[in-house]
Design an enzyme around this catalytic site. Sequence first.
Site, PDB file in Angstrom:
ATOM      1  N   HIS A 247       2.667   1.443   2.716  1.00 45.06           N
ATOM      2  CA  HIS A 247       3.591   0.907   3.721  1.00 45.06           C
ATOM      3  C   HIS A 247       2.811   0.021   4.679  1.00 45.06           C
ATOM      4  CE1 HIS A 247       6.717   0.752   6.811  1.00 45.06           C
ATOM      5  NE2 HIS A 247       7.543   1.075   5.827  1.00 45.06           N
ATOM      6  N   GLU A 306      10.737   5.685  -0.531  1.00 40.28           N
ATOM      7  CA  GLU A 306      11.431   5.374  -1.782  1.00 40.28           C
ATOM      8  C   GLU A 306      11.286   6.424  -2.883  1.00 40.28           C
ATOM      9  OE1 GLU A 306      13.510   3.467  -1.016  1.00 40.28           O
ATOM     10  OE2 GLU A 306      13.022   1.346  -0.972  1.00 40.28           O
TER      11      GLU A 306
HETATM   12  N1  ACO Z   1       0.007   0.942  -5.258  1.00 40.94           N
HETATM   13  C1  ACO Z   1      -1.238   0.492  -5.453  1.00 40.94           C
HETATM   14  N2  ACO Z   1      -1.929  -0.220  -4.545  1.00 40.94           N
HETATM   15  C2  ACO Z   1      -1.317  -0.475  -3.391  1.00 40.94           C
HETATM   16  C3  ACO Z   1      -0.015  -0.030  -3.108  1.00 40.94           C
HETATM   17  C4  ACO Z   1       0.642   0.708  -4.108  1.00 40.94           C
HETATM   18  N3  ACO Z   1       1.884   1.157  -3.923  1.00 40.94           N
HETATM   19  N4  ACO Z   1       0.332  -0.438  -1.878  1.00 40.94           N
HETATM   20  C5  ACO Z   1      -0.698  -1.131  -1.396  1.00 40.94           C
HETATM   21  N5  ACO Z   1      -1.703  -1.140  -2.305  1.00 40.94           N
HETATM   22  C6  ACO Z   1      -3.011  -1.762  -2.153  1.00 40.94           C
HETATM   23  C7  ACO Z   1      -2.980  -3.225  -2.513  1.00 40.94           C
HETATM   24  O1  ACO Z   1      -3.212  -3.434  -3.883  1.00 40.94           O
HETATM   25  C8  ACO Z   1      -4.102  -3.741  -1.662  1.00 40.94           C
HETATM   26  O2  ACO Z   1      -5.333  -3.386  -2.252  1.00 40.94           O
HETATM   27  P1  ACO Z   1      -6.581  -4.410  -2.247  1.00 40.94           P
HETATM   28  O3  ACO Z   1      -6.820  -4.754  -0.828  1.00 40.94           O
HETATM   29  O4  ACO Z   1      -7.648  -3.624  -2.889  1.00 40.94           O
HETATM   30  O5  ACO Z   1      -6.106  -5.586  -3.030  1.00 40.94           O
HETATM   31  C9  ACO Z   1      -3.977  -2.912  -0.388  1.00 40.94           C
HETATM   32  O6  ACO Z   1      -3.369  -1.679  -0.789  1.00 40.94           O
HETATM   33  C10 ACO Z   1      -3.132  -3.551   0.691  1.00 40.94           C
HETATM   34  O7  ACO Z   1      -1.970  -4.051   0.110  1.00 40.94           O
HETATM   35  P2  ACO Z   1      -1.018  -5.078   0.823  1.00 40.94           P
HETATM   36  O8  ACO Z   1      -0.136  -5.682  -0.206  1.00 40.94           O
HETATM   37  O9  ACO Z   1      -1.789  -5.994   1.715  1.00 40.94           O
HETATM   38  O10 ACO Z   1      -0.217  -4.123   1.759  1.00 40.94           O
HETATM   39  P3  ACO Z   1       1.169  -4.459   2.410  1.00 40.94           P
HETATM   40  O11 ACO Z   1       1.167  -3.890   3.755  1.00 40.94           O
HETATM   41  O12 ACO Z   1       1.450  -5.912   2.319  1.00 40.94           O
HETATM   42  O13 ACO Z   1       2.179  -3.726   1.417  1.00 40.94           O
HETATM   43  C11 ACO Z   1       3.924  -2.548   0.474  1.00 40.94           C
HETATM   44  C12 ACO Z   1       3.155  -2.822   1.768  1.00 40.94           C
HETATM   45  C13 ACO Z   1       4.550  -3.863  -0.006  1.00 40.94           C
HETATM   46  C14 ACO Z   1       5.050  -1.563   0.757  1.00 40.94           C
HETATM   47  C15 ACO Z   1       2.971  -2.003  -0.602  1.00 40.94           C
HETATM   48  O14 ACO Z   1       2.388  -0.791  -0.161  1.00 40.94           O
HETATM   49  C16 ACO Z   1       3.643  -1.823  -1.953  1.00 40.94           C
HETATM   50  O15 ACO Z   1       3.709  -2.776  -2.722  1.00 40.94           O
HETATM   51  N6  ACO Z   1       4.142  -0.596  -2.279  1.00 40.94           N
HETATM   52  C17 ACO Z   1       4.830  -0.377  -3.530  1.00 40.94           C
HETATM   53  C18 ACO Z   1       6.284  -0.837  -3.439  1.00 40.94           C
HETATM   54  C19 ACO Z   1       7.081   0.085  -2.553  1.00 40.94           C
HETATM   55  O16 ACO Z   1       6.996   1.298  -2.619  1.00 40.94           O
HETATM   56  N7  ACO Z   1       7.935  -0.551  -1.718  1.00 40.94           N
HETATM   57  C20 ACO Z   1       8.801   0.173  -0.778  1.00 40.94           C
HETATM   58  C21 ACO Z   1       8.249   0.147   0.599  1.00 40.94           C
HETATM   59  S1  ACO Z   1       9.228   1.077   1.749  1.00 40.94           S
HETATM   60  C22 ACO Z   1      10.545   0.060   2.098  1.00 40.94           C
HETATM   61  O17 ACO Z   1      10.391  -1.140   2.124  1.00 40.94           O
HETATM   62  C23 ACO Z   1      11.846   0.645   2.322  1.00 40.94           C
END
Ligand code: ACO
Length: 364
Positions: A247, A306
């Site tokens: 998140h 989620e």
């Molecule tokens: N699985 C694996 N790796 C992840 C995940 C995940 N679910 N979430 C973040 N990371 C990693 C990224 O790969 C990245 O790693 P790196 O720096 O080594 O490349 C690091 O964590 C940071 O990721 P960002 O994309 O910069 O984080 P951001 O804050 O933009 O992302 C998000 C937040 C989009 C929710 C992300 O955690 C994600 O994609 N989760 C999976 C999808 C999900 O569950 N969405 C629902 C969110 S809740 C809602 O919106 C109601």
Amino acid sequence: MSNAIDGLEGVVAAETVLSEVDGAAGRLVIRGFPVEVLAGRRAYEEVLRLLWDGFFEPLPDDLGPALGQARASVFQEVAALDGGLRSLTPIEAARALTARIADGDGLEVALRLVAAPAVFVPAVVRAKAGFAPVPPDPKSSHAADILRMIRGEAAPAALAGALDAYLVTIIDHGLNASTFAARVVASTRAGLASAVLAGISALKGPLHGGAPGPVIEMLDAIGDASNATAWLEAALDRGDRLMGFGHRVYKVRDPRADALKAVIRGLARDGAALPGRLALAEAVENAALDVLRARKPGRSLDVNVELYTALLLEALDFPPDAFTGVFAMGRAGGWIAHAREQVLGGRLIRPQSRYVGPRPLEAA
Ligand code: ACO
């Protein structure tokens, strides 16, 4: 000009009285109430009233009857559900039907826009399965009517209560992507329907409200807790994200996950949810947290709303491709509150970009 802030992380783009997301403490407060105090104890209509207080004049004490009328009124748009719309996903078809609602800024339009996903998603799900749409019952509670419209008959009270708790849990959540989109559109004075359509469009992406459908695919593919670690490792090896984890704001557990888990436990006790499914989800959660800690040591990745949304909506018999539409049923109330707050107290949202393309002479 200063450097752009990637993803606007940490940028405060609005002041709001609506909700506070404390990412360090894992706390969500909605107009002064912790989410766990509202979910399961207050009906969606009541929390909608709480959220909209001060944004519409006059605002009836009980929004239930007017919301029921709004469901009945938007049902006439279901006649436009042709073969083309039926071939779309439920959220896409519901968005197209919502686009038939005229813009405006008053309470009547606002209620029609909350009613829209609640009426359109069940109608689309039934149409895709070859069944006729079921008209709303304006006298019913919002949650019970949604279940009745999708099932074709009244659902047990425990299931309606569980859906109500879900809709309350996700009604508002600070400046998430869809709410920001809604506020940007509202800031241009385009009207509430345009703001809600922007919210729906932003919500459907898998990084936001599109995640719970793929959570079911993940649980089904894992099948048994003993496969979880290997499956999750392989997913990360492919470069996939684990749906239901991570998140932007929460660096600890998303408090909504536990609010929803409590609702699912209640359903399992009543025999309305499969206890084995909850055990599998908990095993996958534990395995994923271990794998993410090992693979992303510098990141604080925890469970988000989620994972247990998927489990709860599955127990309520919504098909996975309708999950995002059910999210929109609840979040519409939040989008509208934010849109009104933006219009009443905010300016046009118009940030800047930093140009890094060729200078005119270089391009010539
Ligand atoms: N699985 C694996 N790796 C992840 C995940 C995940 N679910 N979430 C973040 N990371 C990693 C990224 O790969 C990245 O790693 P790196 O720096 O080594 O490349 C690091 O964590 C940071 O990721 P960002 O994309 O910069 O984080 P951001 O804050 O933009 O992302 C998000 C937040 C989009 C929710 C992300 O955690 C994600 O994609 N989760 C999976 C999808 C999900 O569950 N969405 C629902 C969110 S809740 C809602 O919106 C109601």
